[in-house]
Enzyme design. Structure first.
Site, mmCIF file in Angstrom:
data_model
loop_
_atom_site.group_PDB
_atom_site.id
_atom_site.type_symbol
_atom_site.label_atom_id
_atom_site.label_comp_id
_atom_site.label_asym_id
_atom_site.label_seq_id
_atom_site.Cartn_x
_atom_site.Cartn_y
_atom_site.Cartn_z
ATOM 1 N N LYS A 1 1.331 -27.384 5.703
ATOM 2 C CA LYS A 1 0.633 -28.088 6.788
ATOM 3 C C LYS A 1 1.689 -28.436 7.824
ATOM 4 C CE LYS A 1 -2.725 -31.789 7.351
ATOM 5 N NZ LYS A 1 -3.642 -31.097 8.246
HETATM 6 N N1 PMP Z 1 -7.686 -26.315 7.033
HETATM 7 C C1 PMP Z 1 -6.889 -26.775 8.019
HETATM 8 C C2 PMP Z 1 -6.292 -25.808 8.963
HETATM 9 C C3 PMP Z 1 -6.635 -28.147 8.142
HETATM 10 O O1 PMP Z 1 -5.851 -28.612 9.111
HETATM 11 C C4 PMP Z 1 -7.231 -29.043 7.244
HETATM 12 C C5 PMP Z 1 -6.978 -30.521 7.372
HETATM 13 N N2 PMP Z 1 -5.849 -30.921 6.655
HETATM 14 C C6 PMP Z 1 -8.053 -28.522 6.236
HETATM 15 C C7 PMP Z 1 -8.254 -27.153 6.162
HETATM 16 C C8 PMP Z 1 -8.723 -29.432 5.235
HETATM 17 O O2 PMP Z 1 -7.769 -30.007 4.387
HETATM 18 P P1 PMP Z 1 -8.016 -31.418 3.705
HETATM 19 O O3 PMP Z 1 -9.360 -31.356 3.079
HETATM 20 O O4 PMP Z 1 -6.932 -31.521 2.681
HETATM 21 O O5 PMP Z 1 -7.923 -32.445 4.750
#
Ligand code: PMP
Length: 297
Positions: A149
């Site tokens: 991320k």
């Molecule tokens: N895909 C992307 C590109 C994201 O930025 C996020 C947000 N973190 C997610 C999926 C969903 O991840 P999460 O459920 O862990 O927030």
């Protein structure tokens, strides 16, 4: 910031901060919810694990253990007045030597919290949001590590988001380099067809969302048939239900994609998942209390 609690207005960095120029930053998005026992952070351990893995992929040594980072998140929430908030841990190559090589920069870490209602607005759990398939393809994991991320990945996301908003939509859906649905700019994507729930596998080049994992766990507990499956654009258009999942967005219904209305008979499966997510995050389900870290304000 770097181990100290500082007032909001003092949380500043220099304009020559390395990560600001070269995208060397990794971060997390976590939420704290109000529960009958006070404020609690949802799936903190999993978020911190992903944070450390994002850093590892980018060869950033954060210099703090998972326990220390978790405690710092709890402390930051405790020292802010909000009962419910979004939590943003961020690690970046700091001020020091300029030039591309990040290995000579010291790593700075900050954790911020703020109040943030459902990212895609109140329609996301009601009538649903309107999405478009982006003309921007999701970055390929051969070019950028999509499971990290990292701030750099969000330049791709921001392009899709701006395109969606300027076209009058609420959110974008990325196809990957193979031309199948991958994810949103800040969310994973799910679809329901003939009672079967599916989401693209991690090999489709998506971020492994923690909300995605939560939904998969719910599907198993609710005995909903579920597969990890790619979906083409036309399969998305002809789904019975489509929704995004993410920490910022929660579980957000999609009512339309590129002007095609999704489904005709309501959103029974999405509604069940939204209800369970609300119960689990707000400490109203014993079964999922293991996912809550209390903050005791
Ligand atoms: N895909 C992307 C590109 C994201 O930025 C996020 C947000 N973190 C997610 C999926 C969903 O991840 P999460 O459920 O862990 O927030």
């Amino acid at each position: 910031m770097d181990g100290k609690l500082v007032p909001w207005d003092d949380a500043k960095i220099h304009v020559l901060t390395h990560g600001l120029h070269y995208g060397m930053a990794v971060f997390e998005g976590i939420r704290a919810f109000s529960t009958p026992d006070g404020t609690a952070i949802f799936r903190l351990e999993e978020h911190i694990e992903r944070f450390l893995n994002s850093a590892k992929i980018y060869r950033m040594d954060l210099g703090y253990s998972a326990r220390e980072l978790s405690r710092a998140c709890v402390d930051t929430v405790r020292n802010n007045p909000a009962k419910e908030c979004y939590i943003r841990p961020l690690a970046f190559t700091g001020y020091g030597e300029m030039g591309l090589n990040p290995l000579t920069s010291k790593i700075s870490i900050a954790i911020a919290t703020w109040e943030w209602p459902a990212y895609l607005g109140s329609d996301s759990t009601g009538k649903g949001v309107r999405a478009c398939v982006s003309s921007w393809v999701r970055i390929d994991s051969r070019a950028m590590p999509v499971q990290a991320k990292s701030a750099a990945n969000y330049a791709n996301s921001a392009l899709a988001k701006m395109e969606a908003l300027s076209g009058g939509y609420d959110e974008a859906i990325f196809l990957n380099t193979q031309g199948v649905g991958a994810e949103g700019p800040g969310e994973n994507i799910f679809r329901v067809k003939d009672g079967v729930l599916s989401t693209p596998p991690a090999s489709s080049g998506i971020l492994r969302g923690i909300t995605r994992d939560t939904v998969i766990q719910f599907a198993s507990d609710l005995h909903i048939r579920f597969f990890r499956n790619d979906a083409t654009k036309e399969e998305l258009y002809t789904s019975d239900e489509v929704f995004f999942s993410g920490t910022a967005a929660g579980i957000a219904k999609v009512r339309e994609i590129d002007g095609r209305r999704i489904g005709y008979d309501g959103t029974p499966i999405t509604d069940k998942l939204i209800k369970l997510y609300d119960e689990a995050t707000h400490g109203r389900s014993k079964r999922y209390s293991k996912w809550l870290t209390p903050v005791s304000k």
